[in-house]
Design a protein around this motif. Structure first.
Motif, PDB file in Angstrom:
ATOM      1  N   LEU A 124       0.844  -1.210   0.000  1.00 25.56           N
ATOM      2  CA  LEU A 124       0.000   0.000   0.000  1.00 25.56           C
ATOM      3  C   LEU A 124       0.870   1.248   0.000  1.00 25.56           C
ATOM      4  N   MET A 125       1.939   1.200   0.793  1.00 30.88           N
ATOM      5  CA  MET A 125       2.839   2.337   0.873  1.00 30.88           C
ATOM      6  C   MET A 125       3.487   2.612  -0.478  1.00 30.88           C
ATOM      7  N   GLY A 126       3.887   1.557  -1.162  1.00 29.82           N
ATOM      8  CA  GLY A 126       4.471   1.719  -2.493  1.00 29.82           C
ATOM      9  C   GLY A 126       3.504   2.422  -3.437  1.00 29.82           C
ATOM     10  N   ASP A 127       2.235   2.049  -3.345  1.00 31.61           N
ATOM     11  CA  ASP A 127       1.230   2.685  -4.195  1.00 31.61           C
ATOM     12  C   ASP A 127       1.057   4.158  -3.843  1.00 31.61           C
ATOM     13  N   LEU A 128       1.092   4.442  -2.541  1.00 31.12           N
ATOM     14  CA  LEU A 128       0.954   5.839  -2.133  1.00 31.12           C
ATOM     15  C   LEU A 128       2.153   6.659  -2.610  1.00 31.12           C
ATOM     16  N   ASN A 129       3.345   6.050  -2.579  1.00 29.13           N
ATOM     17  CA  ASN A 129       4.529   6.716  -3.140  1.00 29.13           C
ATOM     18  C   ASN A 129       4.294   7.077  -4.608  1.00 29.13           C
ATOM     19  N   ASP A 130       3.771   6.104  -5.358  1.00 27.30           N
ATOM     20  CA  ASP A 130       3.485   6.356  -6.779  1.00 27.30           C
ATOM     21  C   ASP A 130       2.474   7.488  -6.923  1.00 27.30           C
ATOM     22  N   LEU A 131       1.426   7.383  -6.126  1.00 28.29           N
ATOM     23  CA  LEU A 131       0.348   8.370  -6.189  1.00 28.29           C
ATOM     24  C   LEU A 131       0.893   9.770  -5.872  1.00 28.29           C
ATOM     25  N   LEU A 132       1.753   9.842  -4.855  1.00 30.62           N
ATOM     26  CA  LEU A 132       2.317  11.137  -4.465  1.00 30.62           C
ATOM     27  C   LEU A 132       3.218  11.700  -5.569  1.00 30.62           C
ATOM     28  N   SER A 133       3.969  10.813  -6.208  1.00 31.89           N
ATOM     29  CA  SER A 133       4.870  11.306  -7.257  1.00 31.89           C
ATOM     30  C   SER A 133       4.069  11.781  -8.471  1.00 31.89           C
ATOM     31  N   ARG A 134       2.842  11.315  -8.611  1.00 31.36           N
ATOM     32  CA  ARG A 134       2.006  11.763  -9.730  1.00 31.36           C
ATOM     33  C   ARG A 134       1.128  12.957  -9.355  1.00 31.36           C
ATOM     34  N   THR A 135       1.227  13.409  -8.093  1.00 28.73           N
ATOM     35  CA  THR A 135       0.397  14.523  -7.642  1.00 28.73           C
ATOM     36  C   THR A 135       1.043  15.851  -8.016  1.00 28.73           C
ATOM     37  N   ALA A 143      -1.972  16.034  -1.728  1.00 30.69           N
ATOM     38  CA  ALA A 143      -0.663  15.669  -1.168  1.00 30.69           C
ATOM     39  C   ALA A 143      -0.758  15.427   0.339  1.00 30.69           C
ATOM     40  N   LEU A 144      -1.522  16.279   1.023  1.00 24.81           N
ATOM     41  CA  LEU A 144      -1.648  16.119   2.477  1.00 24.81           C
ATOM     42  C   LEU A 144      -2.431  14.870   2.836  1.00 24.81           C
ATOM     43  N   LEU A 145      -3.422  14.591   2.035  1.00 21.41           N
ATOM     44  CA  LEU A 145      -4.213  13.383   2.288  1.00 21.41           C
ATOM     45  C   LEU A 145      -3.335  12.138   2.134  1.00 21.41           C
ATOM     46  N   ILE A 146      -2.507  12.140   1.106  1.00 17.26           N
ATOM     47  CA  ILE A 146      -1.610  11.000   0.883  1.00 17.26           C
ATOM     48  C   ILE A 146      -0.600  10.909   2.027  1.00 17.26           C
TER      49      ILE A 146
END
Lengths: 168, 242
Positions: A124-135, A143-146
């Motif tokens: 899950l953390m890896g996915d959030l990293n991806d999501l954050l890098s695409r934000t 960004a704060l939610l992530i």
């Protein structure tokens, strides 16, 4: 979702689809996109409780649309919500129940449960990293939610480690 | 394919005190080229000792360590040190930069020691400092930098000799979230370019970049497996906003 819709309507009257769009624009992909049916059902209930009122607005060559606005009672409810402290996250953790109960049944051992759960959290953390890098850098809400989600996961992992130290 | 790193029943027992303390108790680990392995476990589980032994910073009690197909634990101290300069990059929680050298020299030094030409070393340094937003700090002394900047320099230094494996021990241990973000970005980029990484960390964000997790407990590997990608579309899947 009741109070979120009230908050959006406190800004300006809107119809159901506009509320859906406003939620999406404010929270971006960080927020699970609300189902339009669910929004209409919620608006219906708010209307029944006297927190919002609807007026029919005629549209050329389309059916009338309902525009909702906040009532005085709705504003009062919203103010109460804003003013009271929000409940913190409570530990009602399904995994913890498994961890405590499963070994009693002989189905699984705790070490294996903890190890699997740790990898799940990290994925899950890896996915959030991806999501954050695409934000987008200026999308502070997303960004704060992530980042919040990441901090929760970090706490879950630390807790997992404590469980491993004391329960295995 | 030859594994970059391999250990065979690796053991470390500290016997300085009255009672011998086993820190690592028979670890068999194999790291393939390009893998990013996160090593996690409670404090005292032996994870730091393990990577220190892999990097030759701590001697083993028994067992074998292989680096790029060569057995290294039986090498002489100096032969191992020589090999290490070429093949291993190390980054710690505390940066250990050379205080009386500039940032640029700190980063170039390992490449030069590993046999790179001055031109190669300079180019590598420029690209690493650029990637870590440190270009303007190249002529500063480490002492003039913030902790976060020093740690980024330490990471650049560890990568300067294009090591076979980057070993890291809590590299984001005392970084704030902005500095952590820069470190994460670089790690993620070098990993995509094929850098092999073995990293001890408590930081779930860093561990989340890895493709494999090794969990240690009481000096033994209790879990070793891939970290799947779930394709979470939204943070809302983790935090329930409703």
């Amino acid at each position: 979702m009741r109070l979120h819709l009230l908050a959006l309507l406190a800004k300006e009257p809107a119809h159901g689809y506009e509320l859906k769009q406003a939620l999406e624009q404010t929270f971006g992909s960080a927020y699970p996109s609300p189902n339009i049916g669910q929004i209409y059902v919620t608006l219906g209930r708010l209307e029944k409780d006297g927190l919002v009122k609807a007026v029919d607005v005629e549209q050329s060559n389309r059916p009338n649309k309902k525009v909702y606005y906040l009532t005085a009672k709705g504003r009062e409810t919203l103010t109460l919500w804003v003013d009271e402290p929000t409940e913190g996250p409570r530990v009602r953790d399904e995994f913890f129940m498994k961890l405590v109960l499963a070994p009693l049944t002989g189905i699984a051992d705790r070490m294996a449960l903890i190890n699997r759960q740790r990898r799940h959290y990290l994925s899950l953390m890896g996915d959030l990293n991806d999501l954050l890098s695409r934000t987008a850098p200026d999308d502070h809400v997303q960004a704060l939610l992530i980042e919040g989600a990441m901090l929760h996961l970090q706490a879950d992992l630390d807790w997992l480690e404590r469980c491993q130290e004391d329960l295995t | 394919m030859t594994p970059v790193l391999k250990t065979v029943h690796l053991v470390k027992i500290y016997s300085d005190g009255a009672v011998p303390v086993p820190a690592v108790r028979g670890v068999d680990l194999q790291v393939e080229p390009g893998e990013f392995v996160a090593v996690m476990g409670p404090s005292g589980s032996g994870k730091s000792t393990l990577v220190h032994m892999l990097g030759g910073l701590d001697s083993r009690t028994s067992g074998e360590i292989w680096l790029d197909g060569q057995r290294v634990d039986t090498l002489s101290e100096s032969a191992w040190a020589l090999l290490r300069r070429k093949k291993i990059g190390f980054v710690f929680q505390f940066f250990n930069l050379v205080g009386n050298m500039t940032v640029a020299d700190n980063v170039e030094l390992p490449a030069l020691l590993a046999g790179a030409s001055p031109k190669e070393a300079r180019e590598r340094r420029e690209s690493l400092l650029g990637a870590l937003n440190l270009t303007e700090r190249a002529d500063a002394a480490p002492g003039q930098l913030s902790g976060g900047e020093q740690q980024r320099v330490a990471l650049a230094r560890a990568l300067a000799n294009q090591p076979s494996v980057l070993l890291a021990d809590e590299p984001t241990g005392n970084l704030d979230s902005r500095n952590t973000r820069d470190v994460l970005k670089l790690l993620s980029n070098v990993h995509k370019e094929g850098q092999t990484i073995v990293m001890v960390t408590h930081d779930a964000r860093v561990a989340g970049l890895a493709d494999r997790l090794v969990s240690l407990f009481d000096g033994e590997i209790v879990d070793d497996g891939r970290i799947a990608r779930k394709r979470t579309r939204t943070a809302g899947a983790v935090i329930d906003l409703r």
